[in-house]
Design a protein around this motif. Structure first.
Motif, PDB file in Angstrom:
ATOM      1  N   VAL A  20      28.624  40.840 -75.984  1.00 44.59           N
ATOM      2  CA  VAL A  20      29.870  39.815 -75.803  1.00 44.59           C
ATOM      3  C   VAL A  20      31.135  40.428 -75.012  1.00 44.59           C
ATOM      4  O   VAL A  20      31.537  41.388 -75.738  1.00 44.59           O
ATOM      5  CB  VAL A  20      30.117  39.358 -77.173  1.00 44.59           C
ATOM      6  N   ILE A  71      24.859  44.201 -81.658  1.00 43.30           N
ATOM      7  CA  ILE A  71      25.478  43.408 -80.978  1.00 43.30           C
ATOM      8  C   ILE A  71      26.680  43.913 -80.706  1.00 43.30           C
ATOM      9  O   ILE A  71      27.304  44.867 -81.290  1.00 43.30           O
ATOM     10  CB  ILE A  71      26.028  42.089 -82.237  1.00 43.30           C
ATOM     11  N   ALA A  74      19.415  42.451 -84.544  1.00 46.75           N
ATOM     12  CA  ALA A  74      20.058  42.827 -83.447  1.00 46.75           C
ATOM     13  C   ALA A  74      20.851  43.809 -83.399  1.00 46.75           C
ATOM     14  O   ALA A  74      21.585  44.052 -84.342  1.00 46.75           O
ATOM     15  CB  ALA A  74      20.262  41.335 -82.753  1.00 46.75           C
ATOM     16  N   GLU A 119      16.553  43.092 -80.370  1.00 51.05           N
ATOM     17  CA  GLU A 119      17.351  42.113 -79.275  1.00 51.05           C
ATOM     18  C   GLU A 119      18.816  42.916 -79.287  1.00 51.05           C
ATOM     19  O   GLU A 119      19.321  43.449 -80.024  1.00 51.05           O
ATOM     20  CB  GLU A 119      17.588  40.857 -79.793  1.00 51.05           C
ATOM     21  N   VAL A 146      22.820  42.035 -77.805  1.00 47.29           N
ATOM     22  CA  VAL A 146      23.826  41.015 -77.281  1.00 47.29           C
ATOM     23  C   VAL A 146      24.951  41.730 -76.770  1.00 47.29           C
ATOM     24  O   VAL A 146      25.658  42.640 -77.665  1.00 47.29           O
ATOM     25  CB  VAL A 146      23.994  40.003 -78.373  1.00 47.29           C
TER      26      VAL A 146
END
Lengths: 231, 288
Positions: B56, B118, B116, B52, B54
């Motif tokens: 930000v 990130i 993940a 995954e 992410v």
């Protein structure tokens, strides 16, 4: 590993405030507003109800009602009209905290601590007080042993003492026991508390019933937080 | 420590095989240096592996970053977004420091052990949210420590101040990160020169040099002159091993030195001669 971490992080970042009431009436701390009041009194034990209400944007009546509930359930302890979290401070210091919670006291103490040797003139300017009021407050702080005063020609100067630093240090084991007791109590009330973070000055716990869980950040350093950021 | 592929062409050999899983990397550079491109390559590579992603964003809006990725030719980003394998979080203007202190521990308790990738782009507003350097260190240190538990983290950092990275805003995150990559952009020439340097990388024998790179549409950052396929040679350590046998020294010293040569390659010695090292060893243990 289950998927959905990104979406969960997005929700966590977007969450505004942590305040949600929990189902049922099992514990005093199920109520979001009451948690705010409890947290506030951990930060500033013996704070005045009018200050609690003003800082938390609730009416005095509401603030008072929550403190009574917390008192009835043993989360708070009373000393005259003033209340403080049970077990977080030395009960003999209730008077000291009550004094610090009165107008101007914390401000003058913080100013003295930031600028040791500050003159009475500067102190009164810093706190927007008359010389007479500043002088009266300083003598109160002196009575509690928190400042000392010396004459320097035509100036009177205020110096901080080491008393609060000593009390702060001595309170650490009490704060540890307070934190443990709080987590234990939430457990006994069926709120399955999880200890998320325990740093020097704060305890972060999450608890709740079923899928609904709330966060509570509990300040554990009242001998510093009751006055330090006031200047 | 497990290595994961960075997604940046030519970077893995410079990092001793790739990015360490569950580590924190800080990519530092001035505006236009290629930080967000590198971050996007890193995330996209993870998505290709089924991890995954992410992203930000504390600064630019989501649309702009996606548009730039699509202009780069990485249209698969849109599908990953539709499938929610990639999630953009627009955290600009939010009290991100509050989030780190309060919500992050709860989030990590729920997602510990995830793999993940990130990206926090850029980290700079988090630093600005607290004034006191001690508090900054505490906040960033805590954020790095916690986010590593749910994945491999890459933060970009705007380069301000002195070119030697000694400004207070860069020192704290650089000190706390596991790996620091500096993207240098020399825009004074008519032909802008781009250089990549690994400032540090814990638990890795990383490249010490500065490496020129290009940003190419469709490929992203491509580092020049990296030969990742050449097998490592061990001439220097084996010569040193032979030399150790010819000199007298306490047995425990010889044994421990021989053991420490296991796994070293010529690249570790960077031009040091075996005889030179032997002389120094003998000096150290003479009469011992």
């Amino acid at each position: 590993m289950p998927r959905g971490l990104g979406r969960a992080l997005q929700k966590a970042v977007a969450r505004e405030g942590l305040d949600e009431d929990l189902e049922g009436q099992g514990s005093s701390l199920s109520n979001a507003r009451r948690r705010q009041v409890f947290r506030y009194l951990c930060l500033r034990p013996c704070a005045r109800i009018s200050d609690v209400g003003r800082d938390l944007s609730m009416s005095q009546a509401t603030a008072r009602w929550h403190t009574w509930d917390l008192l009835e359930h043993g989360f708070l302890q009373a000393d005259g009209p003033r209340m403080f979290p049970s077990g977080l401070i030395d009960p003999d210091d209730a008077g000291l905290f009550a004094m610090l919670a009165s107008a101007g006291r914390a401000t003058l103490l913080a100013a003295t601590s930031e600028s040791p040797g500050i003159s009475f003139q500067e102190l009164s300017e810093r706190a927007h007080l008359t010389r007479q009021s500043a002088s009266k407050i300083v003598s109160e702080l002196m009575q509690f042993g928190l400042v000392s005063v010396s004459e320097d020609g035509r100036y009177r100067r205020a110096y901080p003492t080491a008393l609060l630093a000593r009390k702060r240090e001595a309170n650490q084991s009490r704060a540890d026991a307070f934190a443990e007791g709080l987590v234990r109590r939430l457990g006994e009330e069926g709120l399955s508390p999880e200890l998320l973070r325990r740093s020097e000055g704060t305890l972060l716990i999450r608890f709740g019933t079923g899928p609904r869980r709330v966060l509570l950040e509990v300040p554990l350093d009242p001998y510093a937080t009751a006055w330090m950021r006031a200047a | 420590m497990r290595k994961i592929r960075s997604g940046v062409y030519g970077l893995n050999p410079l990092l001793d095989g790739g990015v360490n899983e569950n580590s924190t990397t800080v990519v530092i550079g001035r505006s236009g240096a290629g930080k967000t491109t590198l971050a996007t390559q890193f995330i996209r590579r993870g998505l290709q592996e089924g991890q995954e992603g992410v992203f930000v964003s504390l600064d630019e809006n989501k649309e702009q970053i996606i548009r730039e990725a699509v202009e780069m030719g990485w249209t698969d980003i849109l599908e990953y977004l539709d499938d929610e394998l990639l999630v953009f979080i627009d955290a600009s203007g939010r009290e991100f420091s509050n989030f780190i202190r309060k919500e992050l521990p709860a989030f990590v308790a729920d997602w510990k052990g995830s793999t993940a990738r990130i990206v926090v782009d850029p980290l700079t507003p988090v630093l600005w949210s607290v004034k006191d350097p001690y508090e900054q260190r505490d906040l960033i240190g805590y954020m790095f420590k916690e986010t590593r538990k749910v994945g491999t983290v890459l933060c970009t950092l705007e380069e301000h101040g002195p070119a030697d990275l000694t400004g207070p805003e860069t020192v704290i995150p650089m000190y706390l990160a596991d790996c620091v990559v500096h993207l240098k952009l020399n825009s004074s020439d008519a032909d802008p020169a781009r250089l990549l340097k690994i400032v540090k990388c814990r638990n890795s024998r990383h490249s010490p040099g500065s490496h020129p790179f290009q940003i190419i549409r469709g490929l992203g950052i491509v580092i020049q002159g990296v030969d990742g396929g050449r097998p490592a040679t061990i001439k220097t350590p084996s010569q040193l091993r032979q030399l150790l046998l010819t000199r007298s020294m306490p047995k425990n010293v010889r044994d421990s030195l021989e053991k420490s040569l296991d796994g070293l390659t010529d690249a570790d010695f960077r031009g040091l001669k075996p005889e030179e090292i032997l002389d120094l060893i003998l000096q150290e243990y003479q009469g011992a």
